[in-house]
Design a protein around this motif. Sequence first.
Motif, PDB file in Angstrom:
ATOM      1  N   MET A   1      42.295  30.640  35.681  1.00  0.00           N
ATOM      2  CA  MET A   1      41.056  31.010  36.281  1.00  0.00           C
ATOM      3  C   MET A   1      41.330  31.868  37.518  1.00  0.00           C
ATOM      4  N   ARG A   2      42.313  31.470  38.304  1.00  0.00           N
ATOM      5  CA  ARG A   2      42.620  32.248  39.516  1.00  0.00           C
ATOM      6  C   ARG A   2      43.053  33.663  39.176  1.00  0.00           C
ATOM      7  N   ALA A   3      43.865  33.792  38.124  1.00  0.00           N
ATOM      8  CA  ALA A   3      44.344  35.120  37.727  1.00  0.00           C
ATOM      9  C   ALA A   3      43.180  36.001  37.276  1.00  0.00           C
ATOM     10  N   PHE A   4      42.265  35.446  36.517  1.00  0.00           N
ATOM     11  CA  PHE A   4      41.094  36.213  36.092  1.00  0.00           C
ATOM     12  C   PHE A   4      40.253  36.628  37.287  1.00  0.00           C
ATOM     13  N   ARG A   5      40.065  35.706  38.207  1.00  0.00           N
ATOM     14  CA  ARG A   5      39.297  36.007  39.422  1.00  0.00           C
ATOM     15  C   ARG A   5      39.992  37.100  40.233  1.00  0.00           C
TER      16      ARG A   5
ATOM     17  N   ARG B   1      34.309  38.104  36.744  1.00  0.00           N
ATOM     18  CA  ARG B   1      33.338  37.204  37.354  1.00  0.00           C
ATOM     19  C   ARG B   1      32.634  36.293  36.356  1.00  0.00           C
ATOM     20  N   HIS B   2      32.605  36.658  35.108  1.00  0.00           N
ATOM     21  CA  HIS B   2      31.895  35.870  34.092  1.00  0.00           C
ATOM     22  C   HIS B   2      32.907  35.234  33.158  1.00  0.00           C
TER      23      HIS B   2
ATOM     24  N   GLU C   1      34.554  19.806  34.718  1.00  0.00           N
ATOM     25  CA  GLU C   1      34.283  19.778  36.157  1.00  0.00           C
ATOM     26  C   GLU C   1      35.270  20.668  36.910  1.00  0.00           C
ATOM     27  N   LEU C   2      36.544  20.547  36.592  1.00  0.00           N
ATOM     28  CA  LEU C   2      37.571  21.354  37.256  1.00  0.00           C
ATOM     29  C   LEU C   2      37.410  22.846  36.938  1.00  0.00           C
ATOM     30  N   ALA C   3      37.058  23.163  35.701  1.00  0.00           N
ATOM     31  CA  ALA C   3      36.848  24.559  35.328  1.00  0.00           C
ATOM     32  C   ALA C   3      35.679  25.160  36.103  1.00  0.00           C
ATOM     33  N   LEU C   4      34.597  24.410  36.221  1.00  0.00           N
ATOM     34  CA  LEU C   4      33.447  24.893  36.973  1.00  0.00           C
ATOM     35  C   LEU C   4      33.777  25.050  38.455  1.00  0.00           C
ATOM     36  N   GLU C   5      34.524  24.099  38.997  1.00  0.00           N
ATOM     37  CA  GLU C   5      34.938  24.197  40.399  1.00  0.00           C
ATOM     38  C   GLU C   5      35.833  25.415  40.626  1.00  0.00           C
ATOM     39  N   ALA C   6      36.614  25.775  39.613  1.00  0.00           N
ATOM     40  CA  ALA C   6      37.529  26.914  39.726  1.00  0.00           C
ATOM     41  C   ALA C   6      36.817  28.248  39.529  1.00  0.00           C
TER      42      ALA C   6
END
Length: 68
Positions: free
Chosen positions: A1-5, A10-11, A30-35
């Motif tokens: 997720m961090r790499a994509f960000r 953004r989506h 939950e963790l994916a949404l938080e990330a």
Amino acid sequence: MRAFRAEGRRHIAVGSLFLAPGFLPDRAAELALEAGAVAVSAPLGAHQELARVVLARYAVGAVELVPV
């Protein structure tokens, strides 16, 4: 997720490969949404085609265990 960000995406949606609902799929979502995920799919659930795939994979694995 961090790499994509970091790439500016953004989506981000996350597909769950869990078979059943419960603590672990809930926590992963939950963790994916938080990330930063904007969506997380539900577990795959009980579906006849999924059961066929699991059974077929098991059968292939079992045959490979039998000495020839």
